[in-house]
Design a protein around this motif. Structure first.
Motif: not given
Length: 297
Positions: A235-242, A253-256
């Motif tokens: 979850a943290l990796l996906s949040l930071v990566g976005a 924004l849509w990709l985020v």
């Protein structure tokens, strides 16, 4: 009766029952009792002053229980598991049972009252570090205070008292070691029960049932903890990566949103591994085989 008069009878320990017998008869009974192996429990029935019957009781250990102890000793982890045996049985009986289970004599405490069990459990729990805990498995009324003091408590449902069930965190089903228990383990069946004072109470069934379910419980607990940690990392990796590329204006924004929701899906899929992995590697060997042998008997 003897001569039309009823005879008195005594049932209990040999020292108690022979008190009214003649000296020679009492000596014969005590001599016979002395030949009984130390781990067996002996009682005698004396009718009148000369008629005596000796009863010999011996605890039989299920093969699946011995296999469970062996598996617990072989389980890997941050620190080796330490096994303690607390019992109210006399010394000879307790040590004989420990020998059958492969438990060291220095880890056996015998002739314990409920307050003695509570004291030992409280001392052991207090001596453990913040990342360690004590799991106690019991069943009777005498175990209830100690069960409440342990970090995690489990009871064998088949023989558990109502008060032990009330304070336990985990209820171990299938105490009889039925063939259905083995099938339940292979199919991954389990139930989530009501809540107690410490949170959710889990009802689990595995091969052999009862105490032999403990390796399954520990395996699932450790596996669940690993999956939760992995979920947090994903979850943290996906949040930071976005978030970082979005702040820098590198991605729309849509990709985020897609990356964030994709991370959530990955966390959920990873969590499903707990349900999918229904036959732990530590239980694929002698525990199931020992349970099956009990059914053949």
């Amino acid at each position: 009766e003897e001569g039309g008069h009823p005879l008195g009878a005594r049932l209990g320990s040999a020292d108690f029952t022979v008190s009214n017998m003649s000296a020679s008869a009492a000596q014969a009974v005590l001599s016979a009792v002395g030949k009984v192996p130390g781990g067996d429990v002996v009682a005698s029935l004396v009718v009148g002053k000369n008629i005596a019957t000796i009863f010999r009781f011996k605890d039989e250990i299920r093969p699946s229980t011995t296999a469970a102890i062996r598996l617990l000793r072989g389980m890997s982890g941050p620190r080796p598991l330490e096994l303690l045996m607390l019992t109210g049985d006399r010394k000879e009986s307790a040590l004989a049972t420990a020998d059958q289970l492969g438990i060291h004599h220095q880890d056996v405490s015998y002739s314990l009252l409920p307050e003695d069990k509570l004291r030992i459990v409280s001392e052991v729990t207090a001596s453990l570090g913040p990342k360690s805990g004590l799991l106690m498995v019991g069943e009777g009324v005498n175990d209830a205070p100690a069960l409440a003091a342990a970090s995690v408590s489990a009871v064998v449902a088949e023989r558990a008292s109502s008060i032990s069930l009330a304070v336990a965190d985990v209820v171990l089903l299938g105490g009889g070691g039925s063939a259905q228990d083995t099938r339940d383990l292979k199919s991954g069946q389990g139930e989530v029960g009501s809540e107690n004072k410490t949170g959710t109470k889990y009802s689990l069934s595995s091969a052999g049932g009862g105490v032999s379910s403990v390796p399954f419980v520990l395996y699932k607990a450790r596996q669940t903890a690993r999956v939760v940690k992995q979920g947090v990392v994903l979850a943290l990796l996906s949040l930071v990566g976005a978030a970082v590329p979005a702040v820098c204006g590198s991605i729309p924004l849509w990709l985020v949103v897609l990356l964030h929701e994709g991370g959530t899906v990955l966390v959920c899929l990873n969590a499903l591994r707990v349900l999918r992995d229904t036959t732990p590697p530590i239980l694929q060997g002698d525990l199931i085989e020992s349970s099956s042998n009990e059914q053949i008997k």
